[in-house]
Design an enzyme around this catalytic site. Structure first.
Site, PDB file in Angstrom:
ATOM      1  N   GLY A 151       0.843  -1.203   0.000  1.00 45.15           N
ATOM      2  CA  GLY A 151       0.000   0.000   0.000  1.00 45.15           C
ATOM      3  C   GLY A 151       0.869   1.240   0.000  1.00 45.15           C
TER       4      GLY A 151
ATOM      5  N   TYR B 201      -1.155   7.549   1.081  1.00 49.33           N
ATOM      6  CA  TYR B 201      -0.812   8.696   1.922  1.00 49.33           C
ATOM      7  C   TYR B 201      -0.095   8.268   3.193  1.00 49.33           C
ATOM      8  CZ  TYR B 201      -3.631  11.826  -0.938  1.00 49.33           C
ATOM      9  OH  TYR B 201      -4.114  12.571  -1.973  1.00 49.33           O
ATOM     10  N   VAL B 202      -0.395   7.064   3.661  1.00 46.47           N
ATOM     11  CA  VAL B 202       0.235   6.593   4.890  1.00 46.47           C
ATOM     12  C   VAL B 202       1.489   5.774   4.588  1.00 46.47           C
ATOM     13  CG1 VAL B 202      -0.066   5.106   6.911  1.00 46.47           C
ATOM     14  CG2 VAL B 202      -1.885   6.682   6.237  1.00 46.47           C
TER      15      VAL B 202
ATOM     16  N   THR C 250     -15.175   2.667   4.310  1.00 49.74           N
ATOM     17  CA  THR C 250     -16.422   2.255   4.949  1.00 49.74           C
ATOM     18  C   THR C 250     -17.189   1.365   3.975  1.00 49.74           C
ATOM     19  OG1 THR C 250     -16.447   4.373   6.093  1.00 49.74           O
ATOM     20  CG2 THR C 250     -18.511   3.147   6.045  1.00 49.74           C
TER      21      THR C 250
ATOM     22  N   GLU D  12      -0.906   4.532  12.650  1.00 44.69           N
ATOM     23  CA  GLU D  12      -0.198   5.739  12.233  1.00 44.69           C
ATOM     24  C   GLU D  12      -1.001   6.969  12.635  1.00 44.69           C
ATOM     25  OE1 GLU D  12       2.952   6.155  11.021  1.00 44.69           O
ATOM     26  OE2 GLU D  12       2.191   8.076  11.715  1.00 44.69           O
TER      27      GLU D  12
ATOM     28  N   LEU E 252       0.020  10.170  11.837  1.00 42.92           N
ATOM     29  CA  LEU E 252       0.425  11.353  11.066  1.00 42.92           C
ATOM     30  C   LEU E 252      -0.798  12.074  10.510  1.00 42.92           C
ATOM     31  CD1 LEU E 252       0.133  10.989   7.722  1.00 42.92           C
ATOM     32  CD2 LEU E 252       2.034   9.441   8.086  1.00 42.92           C
TER      33      LEU E 252
ATOM     34  N   PHE F 109     -11.728  11.613  19.393  1.00 48.31           N
ATOM     35  CA  PHE F 109     -11.567  12.750  20.303  1.00 48.31           C
ATOM     36  C   PHE F 109     -11.237  14.028  19.537  1.00 48.31           C
ATOM     37  CE2 PHE F 109     -10.922  11.550  24.977  1.00 48.31           C
ATOM     38  CZ  PHE F 109     -11.746  10.449  24.883  1.00 48.31           C
TER      39      PHE F 109
ATOM     40  N   CYS G 252     -10.052   9.964   7.501  1.00 50.85           N
ATOM     41  CA  CYS G 252     -10.074   9.191   8.748  1.00 50.85           C
ATOM     42  C   CYS G 252     -11.233   9.486   9.693  1.00 50.85           C
ATOM     43  CB  CYS G 252      -8.771   9.399   9.500  1.00 50.85           C
ATOM     44  SG  CYS G 252      -7.417   8.512   8.737  1.00 50.85           S
TER      45      CYS G 252
HETATM   46  C1  UDX Z   1      -4.468   4.971   5.053  1.00 57.37           C
HETATM   47  C2  UDX Z   1      -4.794   3.771   5.916  1.00 57.37           C
HETATM   48  O1  UDX Z   1      -4.289   2.633   5.337  1.00 57.37           O
HETATM   49  C3  UDX Z   1      -6.243   3.755   6.199  1.00 57.37           C
HETATM   50  O2  UDX Z   1      -6.637   2.660   6.934  1.00 57.37           O
HETATM   51  C4  UDX Z   1      -6.451   4.979   6.965  1.00 57.37           C
HETATM   52  O3  UDX Z   1      -7.624   5.000   7.663  1.00 57.37           O
HETATM   53  C5  UDX Z   1      -6.321   6.116   5.997  1.00 57.37           C
HETATM   54  O4  UDX Z   1      -5.029   6.148   5.591  1.00 57.37           O
HETATM   55  P1  UDX Z   1      -4.163   5.803   2.769  1.00 57.37           P
HETATM   56  O5  UDX Z   1      -2.696   5.543   2.754  1.00 57.37           O
HETATM   57  O6  UDX Z   1      -4.629   7.197   2.968  1.00 57.37           O
HETATM   58  O7  UDX Z   1      -4.829   4.866   3.811  1.00 57.37           O
HETATM   59  O8  UDX Z   1      -4.930   5.168   1.575  1.00 57.37           O
HETATM   60  P2  UDX Z   1      -4.611   5.243   0.058  1.00 57.37           P
HETATM   61  O9  UDX Z   1      -3.894   6.492  -0.257  1.00 57.37           O
HETATM   62  O10 UDX Z   1      -5.889   4.895  -0.615  1.00 57.37           O
HETATM   63  O11 UDX Z   1      -3.547   4.070  -0.146  1.00 57.37           O
HETATM   64  C6  UDX Z   1      -3.815   2.739  -0.108  1.00 57.37           C
HETATM   65  C7  UDX Z   1      -3.011   2.046  -1.205  1.00 57.37           C
HETATM   66  O12 UDX Z   1      -3.172   0.648  -1.087  1.00 57.37           O
HETATM   67  C8  UDX Z   1      -3.447   2.431  -2.609  1.00 57.37           C
HETATM   68  O13 UDX Z   1      -2.359   2.964  -3.316  1.00 57.37           O
HETATM   69  C9  UDX Z   1      -3.914   1.109  -3.217  1.00 57.37           C
HETATM   70  O14 UDX Z   1      -3.615   0.982  -4.597  1.00 57.37           O
HETATM   71  C10 UDX Z   1      -3.177   0.097  -2.383  1.00 57.37           C
HETATM   72  N1  UDX Z   1      -3.799  -1.234  -2.352  1.00 57.37           N
HETATM   73  C11 UDX Z   1      -5.095  -1.371  -2.042  1.00 57.37           C
HETATM   74  C12 UDX Z   1      -3.029  -2.351  -2.639  1.00 57.37           C
HETATM   75  O15 UDX Z   1      -1.850  -2.237  -2.940  1.00 57.37           O
HETATM   76  N2  UDX Z   1      -3.618  -3.588  -2.582  1.00 57.37           N
HETATM   77  C13 UDX Z   1      -4.934  -3.741  -2.297  1.00 57.37           C
HETATM   78  O16 UDX Z   1      -5.431  -4.872  -2.274  1.00 57.37           O
HETATM   79  C14 UDX Z   1      -5.700  -2.590  -2.006  1.00 57.37           C
HETATM   80  C1  UDX Z   2      -6.160  13.028  11.225  1.00 59.01           C
HETATM   81  C2  UDX Z   2      -5.441  12.927  12.569  1.00 59.01           C
HETATM   82  O1  UDX Z   2      -5.049  14.230  13.007  1.00 59.01           O
HETATM   83  C3  UDX Z   2      -4.230  12.016  12.448  1.00 59.01           C
HETATM   84  O2  UDX Z   2      -3.611  11.848  13.707  1.00 59.01           O
HETATM   85  C4  UDX Z   2      -4.686  10.683  11.900  1.00 59.01           C
HETATM   86  O3  UDX Z   2      -3.566   9.824  11.709  1.00 59.01           O
HETATM   87  C5  UDX Z   2      -5.420  10.850  10.603  1.00 59.01           C
HETATM   88  O4  UDX Z   2      -6.511  11.743  10.764  1.00 59.01           O
HETATM   89  P1  UDX Z   2      -5.787  14.402   8.994  1.00 59.01           P
HETATM   90  O5  UDX Z   2      -7.137  13.904   8.605  1.00 59.01           O
HETATM   91  O6  UDX Z   2      -4.674  14.280   8.016  1.00 59.01           O
HETATM   92  O7  UDX Z   2      -5.290  13.676  10.321  1.00 59.01           O
HETATM   93  O8  UDX Z   2      -5.890  15.952   9.337  1.00 59.01           O
HETATM   94  P2  UDX Z   2      -6.258  16.828  10.622  1.00 59.01           P
HETATM   95  O9  UDX Z   2      -5.222  17.859  10.737  1.00 59.01           O
HETATM   96  O10 UDX Z   2      -6.530  16.020  11.800  1.00 59.01           O
HETATM   97  O11 UDX Z   2      -7.587  17.573  10.150  1.00 59.01           O
HETATM   98  C6  UDX Z   2      -8.798  16.878   9.945  1.00 59.01           C
HETATM   99  C7  UDX Z   2      -9.891  17.837   9.567  1.00 59.01           C
HETATM  100  O12 UDX Z   2     -10.257  18.656  10.672  1.00 59.01           O
HETATM  101  C8  UDX Z   2      -9.520  18.819   8.452  1.00 59.01           C
HETATM  102  O13 UDX Z   2     -10.606  18.968   7.570  1.00 59.01           O
HETATM  103  C9  UDX Z   2      -9.236  20.101   9.190  1.00 59.01           C
HETATM  104  O14 UDX Z   2      -9.416  21.237   8.398  1.00 59.01           O
HETATM  105  C10 UDX Z   2     -10.259  20.015  10.301  1.00 59.01           C
HETATM  106  N1  UDX Z   2      -9.930  20.840  11.487  1.00 59.01           N
HETATM  107  C11 UDX Z   2      -8.790  20.600  12.196  1.00 59.01           C
HETATM  108  C12 UDX Z   2     -10.806  21.831  11.918  1.00 59.01           C
HETATM  109  O15 UDX Z   2     -11.853  22.041  11.293  1.00 59.01           O
HETATM  110  N2  UDX Z   2     -10.504  22.554  13.045  1.00 59.01           N
HETATM  111  C13 UDX Z   2      -9.378  22.335  13.771  1.00 59.01           C
HETATM  112  O16 UDX Z   2      -9.179  23.015  14.765  1.00 59.01           O
HETATM  113  C14 UDX Z   2      -8.495  21.332  13.329  1.00 59.01           C
END
Ligand code: UDX
Ligand code: UDX
Length: 457
Positions: A10, A13-14, A92, A159, A161, A224, A274
Site C-alpha cells: 500500500g 498517503y500513509v 467504509t 499511524e 500522522l 476525540f 479518517c
Molecule cells: C491509510 C490507511 O491505510 C487507512 O486505513 C487509513 O484509515 C487512511 O489512511 P491511505 O494511505 O490514505 O490509507 O490510503 P490510500 O492512499 O488509498 O492508499 C492505499 C493504497 O493501497 C493504494 O495505493 C492502493 O492501490 C493500495 N492497495 C489497495 C493495494 O496495494 N492492494 C490492495 O489490495 C488494495
Molecule cells: C487526522 C489525525 O489528526 C491524524 O492523527 C490521523 O492519523 C489521521 O486523521 P488528517 O485527517 O490528516 O489527520 O488531518 P487533521 O489535521 O486532523 O484535520 C482533519 C480535519 O479537521 C480537516 O478537515 C481540518 O481542516 C479540520 N480541522 C482541524 C478543523 O476544522 N478545526 C481544527 O481546529 C483542526
C-alpha cells in the site's frame, strides 16, 4: 548487506511517507514499498510523486535507489522481507451488513491471504491501516490456517500522522504506539518493531501496549480530535446568535491547560479520510456489543459536522437574497485542509454540490487539489468551472467562500478581487482565515464563522 528487510503493501498517503522516513533514517534496512496500482508506483519512481506532502520529495530522494524501492511485485516483496507493514485502504462498507458504518476489510483480507500464500519463512505482519478492534484476531486466524507451519506474528502500529505535516509528524512523533500479543513470541516481535523506531524516536515516546488497546487507541484518538471540532462548531452557531466571537471563546477556553488550545478552530466542517470513517467504525463496534448510548454519543459528533456544512450553505443562500440561480460563486480551496492535494470527505465537496444543485455557477480554485476536484464533481458540466488562478475564479462572482485555509489566500490583492466582482460582493469565510475588518473596509459583506457578520446594508 541489509540488517532488516521491510516490505510495505500500500503506497498511499500513509504507506509512502512512513516508509520513506524509515528508509531515510535507517540506511541499514532495505525497504520495499509495493502497490497494486502501477500508475502510483511509477509516480513514486519519479520526482512527480503521487501525493503532495511538504518535504516528502527530499526524504524520498535521500533514500530512493539506496535502500528504498517502489514496485508492483507484491509477491517478491513478501517473500524477501521479515517484516511486512500493511497500509492498504479500509474504506467504509458500502454494501451488505454494516453498510455505511463498518470497515470494508476485503483488501486487508486479500493481502493476508497473499502473505500466507507467499511466505516460506517467519513474518511479522504490522497493521498500519486503521482497523476495527479485533482485526488482528481475524488476521491471525487467516495466517495461522496454514499447513506450512510458518510462524506469523501480528502487530498493531497505528499511524497518527496528519496530512500536510506528515513528514514532521513522522520525524518527531508525539508517540509511536506498538501493540502485540503478550506471549513470548508476540513480545519479541514487538521489540523488533520498537527497534526500527528507536533509530530516531526517543524511547519515552515509544509506547508498547496489548494489541487490542493499540487498535482501539487509534479510533479513539481520531474520535476525540473530531469531537473537539464538532464541539467548537456547535458553539460557533451559538456565537453567531449571541454576538460572541468563537475566536475569543476558543482562545479563552483553550488557555485552560486541562483543555489545551489546539484543534479548537471552528470550520465549515472536518474532512479527511479518517475522522468520519473511524467514528463510524467506533459506532459500529459499540452497536455490535449492544452499547447503544456510547454509539449514539459518538454518532452525534458526525451529525454536528453535517449540520455545520449544511448550515454554511443555508446561510450563504439566505444572505444572497434567497436565490443563487445563475450566480457565480468562487470556492477558494477544495482540499480538506491546507498543504495537501487530498479531497477525501472535504466539506468543499458537499458545499460545491449543494450550490450547483441550487443552480449556481461554481468556480473552484485550489493550488493543489483541482485534479481531485474534477473527479469529485464529475457530472456537473456547465455549472462548474475549475481554475488555477484565484483572481480568475473570483472575476464576475457574487461571492467568494473560503473552504480551505491555504496561506496564499491571505496574501491576495483583495482590493483587486473586490473590483472584479459583482456588487454587492459577499465573502463567506469557512475557516476564519482572512482579515475580516479589512475586507469589510474594502467593501465586502463579510460572514465569518462564529462571529457577527460585517454588512454594508
Ligand atoms: C491509510 C490507511 O491505510 C487507512 O486505513 C487509513 O484509515 C487512511 O489512511 P491511505 O494511505 O490514505 O490509507 O490510503 P490510500 O492512499 O488509498 O492508499 C492505499 C493504497 O493501497 C493504494 O495505493 C492502493 O492501490 C493500495 N492497495 C489497495 C493495494 O496495494 N492492494 C490492495 O489490495 C488494495
Ligand atoms: C487526522 C489525525 O489528526 C491524524 O492523527 C490521523 O492519523 C489521521 O486523521 P488528517 O485527517 O490528516 O489527520 O488531518 P487533521 O489535521 O486532523 O484535520 C482533519 C480535519 O479537521 C480537516 O478537515 C481540518 O481542516 C479540520 N480541522 C482541524 C478543523 O476544522 N478545526 C481544527 O481546529 C483542526
Amino acid at each position: 548487506m541489509f540488517s532488516k528487510r521491510i516490505a510495505c503493501i500500500g503506497a498511499g498517503y500513509v504507506g509512502g511517507p512512513t516508509m520513506a522516513v524509515i528508509a531515510m533514517k535507517c540506511p541499514q534496512y532495505k525497504v520495499d514499498v509495493v502497490d497494486v496500482s502501477e500508475a502510483r508506483i511509477k509516480a513514486w519512481q519519479t520526482d512527480d510523486l503521487p501525493i503532495y506532502e511538504p518535504g516528502l520529495l527530499d526524504v524520498v530522494k535521500a533514500a530512493r535507489g539506496r535502500n528504498l524501492f517502489f514496485s508492483t511485485d507484491i509477491r517478491a516483496a513478501i517473500r524477501e522481507s521479515e517484516i511486512i507493514f500493511v497500509s492498504v485502504n479500509t474504506p467504509t462498507k458500502t454494501f451488505g451488513e454494516g453498510a455505511g458504518k463498518a470497515a470494508d476489510l476485503q483488501y486487508w483480507e486479500k493481502v493476508a491471504r497473499e502473505i500466507l500464500h507467499e511466505s516460506a519463512s517467519p513474518k511479522i505482519v504490522v497493521e498500519k491501516s486503521t482497523l476495527p478492534v479485533k482485526t488482528a484476531q481475524t488476521m491471525e486466524n487467516i495466517l495461522n490456517a496454514n499447513g506450512k507451519k510458518v510462524p506469523f506474528e501480528v502487530i498493531s502500529n497505528p499511524e497518527f500522522l496528519a496530512e500536510g505535516t506528515a513528514i514532521r509528524d513522522l520525524l518527531e512523533p508525539d508517540r509511536v504506539l506498538i501493540g502485540s500479543r503478550e506471549t513470548p513470541t508476540g513480545l519479541k516481535a514487538r521489540q523488533e518493531i520498537v527497534d526500527i523506531y528507536a533509530n530516531w524516536v526517543p524511547p519515552e515516546r515509544i509506547l508498547a501496549s496489548n494489541i487490542w488497546s493499540a487498535e482501539l487507541s487509534k479510533l479513539v484518538a481520531n474520535a476525540f480530535l473530531a469531537q473537539r471540532i464538532s464541539s467548537i462548531n456547535s458553539i460557533s452557531a451559538l456565537c453567531e446568535k449571541t454576538d460572541a466571537s468563537v475566536l475569543e471563546v476558543s482562545r479563552a477556553v483553550g488557555m485552560d491547560s486541562r483543555i489545551g488550545g489546539r484543534f479548537l478552530n471552528a470550520s465549515v466542517g472536518f474532512g479527511g479520510s479518517c475522522f468520519r470513517k473511524d467514528i463510524l467504525n467506533l459506532v459500529y463496534i459499540c452497536e455490535y456489543y449492544g452499547l447503544e448510548e456510547p454509539a449514539r454519543y459518538w454518532e452525534s459528533v458526525l451529525r454536528m459536522n453535517e449540520y455545520q456544512e449544511a448550515r454554511f450553505v443555508r446561510n450563504m443562500i439566505r444572505e444572497m437574497f434567497n436565490t443563487i440561480v445563475g450566480k457565480r460563486i468562487a470556492l477558494f480551496g477544495f482540499a480538506f485542509k491546507a498543504d495537501t492535494s487530498d479531497t477525501r470527505e472535504s466539506p468543499a465537496i458537499y458545499v460545491a454540490r449543494k450550490l450547483m444543485d441550487e443552480k449556481a455557477q461554481v468556480a473552484v480554485t485550489d493550488p493543489k487539489a483541482l485534479e481531485n476536484a474534477r473527479i469529485d464533481l464529475a457530472g456537473y458540466g456547465e455549472n462548474l468551472d475549475l481554475v488555477e488562478d484565484p483572481y480568475e475564479a473570483a472575476r464576475g462572482a457574487h461571492a467568494v467562500a473560503v473552504m480551505t485555509e491555504w496561506e496564499l489566500y491571505r496574501a491576495l490583492d483583495w482590493e483587486k478581487i473586490f473590483q472584479s466582482m459583482e456588487k454587492p460582493a459577499f465573502l463567506f469565510d469557512g475557516r476564519n482565515l482572512l482579515d475580516h475588518e479589512r475586507l469589510f473596509r474594502i467593501g465586502f459583506n463579510v460572514y465569518p464563522l462564529g462571529k457577527s457578520p460585517l454588512k454594508h446594508f
